[in-house]
Design a protein around this motif. Sequence first.
Motif, mmCIF file in Angstrom:
data_model
loop_
_atom_site.group_PDB
_atom_site.id
_atom_site.type_symbol
_atom_site.label_atom_id
_atom_site.label_comp_id
_atom_site.label_asym_id
_atom_site.label_seq_id
_atom_site.Cartn_x
_atom_site.Cartn_y
_atom_site.Cartn_z
ATOM 1 N N ALA A 163 40.185 52.778 45.092
ATOM 2 C CA ALA A 163 40.396 53.622 43.902
ATOM 3 C C ALA A 163 39.269 53.448 42.893
ATOM 4 N N ASN A 164 38.171 52.846 43.317
ATOM 5 C CA ASN A 164 37.083 52.563 42.366
ATOM 6 C C ASN A 164 36.502 53.827 41.730
ATOM 7 N N TYR A 165 36.455 54.923 42.501
ATOM 8 C CA TYR A 165 35.843 56.140 41.929
ATOM 9 C C TYR A 165 36.641 56.659 40.732
ATOM 10 N N LEU A 166 37.924 56.274 40.656
ATOM 11 C CA LEU A 166 38.750 56.719 39.518
ATOM 12 C C LEU A 166 38.334 56.032 38.225
ATOM 13 N N VAL A 167 37.816 54.822 38.331
ATOM 14 C CA VAL A 167 37.571 54.019 37.130
ATOM 15 C C VAL A 167 36.088 53.825 36.818
ATOM 16 N N SER A 168 35.218 54.086 37.808
ATOM 17 C CA SER A 168 33.806 53.728 37.618
ATOM 18 C C SER A 168 33.172 54.443 36.429
ATOM 19 N N GLU A 169 33.564 55.701 36.160
ATOM 20 C CA GLU A 169 32.914 56.409 35.037
ATOM 21 C C GLU A 169 33.324 55.847 33.684
ATOM 22 N N PHE A 170 34.357 54.997 33.656
ATOM 23 C CA PHE A 170 34.754 54.347 32.398
ATOM 24 C C PHE A 170 34.250 52.902 32.373
ATOM 25 N N GLY A 171 33.330 52.601 33.267
ATOM 26 C CA GLY A 171 32.791 51.240 33.356
ATOM 27 C C GLY A 171 33.804 50.286 33.958
ATOM 28 N N GLY A 172 34.806 50.822 34.637
ATOM 29 C CA GLY A 172 35.912 50.005 35.143
ATOM 30 C C GLY A 172 35.571 49.208 36.387
ATOM 31 N N LYS A 173 36.257 48.091 36.507
ATOM 32 C CA LYS A 173 36.057 47.224 37.675
ATOM 33 C C LYS A 173 37.274 47.358 38.600
ATOM 34 N N SER A 174 37.108 46.885 39.818
ATOM 35 C CA SER A 174 38.207 46.959 40.783
ATOM 36 C C SER A 174 38.636 45.581 41.220
ATOM 37 N N MET A 175 39.930 45.454 41.435
ATOM 38 C CA MET A 175 40.468 44.228 42.007
ATOM 39 C C MET A 175 40.356 44.365 43.534
ATOM 40 N N THR A 176 40.732 43.339 44.258
ATOM 41 C CA THR A 176 40.738 43.471 45.724
ATOM 42 C C THR A 176 42.157 43.230 46.219
ATOM 43 N N LYS A 177 42.512 44.010 47.243
ATOM 44 C CA LYS A 177 43.894 43.960 47.734
ATOM 45 C C LYS A 177 43.910 43.532 49.189
#
Length: 286
Positions: A163-177
Amino acid sequence: MFLVSPNFPEIAQPNIELKAFPDGDSYMRINDIDKCQGEDVVLFHRLYPKQNTAIFNTAQMLHTLKRVGSRVSLVAPYLPYARQDKTFLMGESLSAQVLCKLLADFGVSRLVTMDCHFIKKEGESDYGHLKIQNLSANRLLVERARSKVGLEQLEVISPDEGANYLVSEFGGKSMTKVRGDYDKDKGEEAYRSVQKVERAFDVKGKNILILDDMIATGGTMLKAAENVRAGGAKKVLCAATHGFFLNDSLAKLRKLSDGVFTTNSIPNEVAEVDIVPLLKKEAGIQ
Ligand code: R5P
């Protein structure tokens, strides 16, 4: 020409009839079929809930439209089976490809959908012989979250890399599952539970929005919210484009967070973000 299924009345007055025969067989009629003859048709039809019936109804609609020579764009904001784009065990069905091929073979020239699990980017893609326009609800969801926490700083993160593409434009990071094997105690239900969600960044004292493409059993979002809470986040909001909230996941998420919401791609209790204007704009309806 626009056709609207009875399961999508937010778009316009439905002009398709869906019923069932006494034995359960599906009945479908396009009332304005004479106006579809040789035309470009935009068909609005949800493919969830009751996805197998909804898919069969779609095949009935498409077959009927093919008989009168229409070219069809299908607008279905949630695409079921999208999570079966990979196999885990040998011999499993690649159901995402099955569905896309079925839609293409039945005459869909373009599918408009939202935050489709296997695409992982916005815009045009080809998959299983189907042309897909993948819209994203990420901006609308972030806007809604900002309205909840005021103008305070909000960090937008995703519970997994997918789901990284959902958050990347807000400078968001991703957790790992990490998911496990299929649970042995689920009988005929095929389910691989979420074992853990890990985080390699700090959330202490921050307002966090956890954003995902969907909340189904809630396994992913619950583990992510627990993690962020344990990390000392100030406020924790949970949002997704598609909300199924199976079992009692909504109640559990409400307890664990400061707010849970989704779009109305699938009608549910916390469908606070309206995607209808976005879909109408994409379809050229004012
Ligand atoms: C999977 O990778 C998706 O992006 C979602 O995280 C997942 O499908 C959510 O499902 P559940 O709520 O059952 O964990």
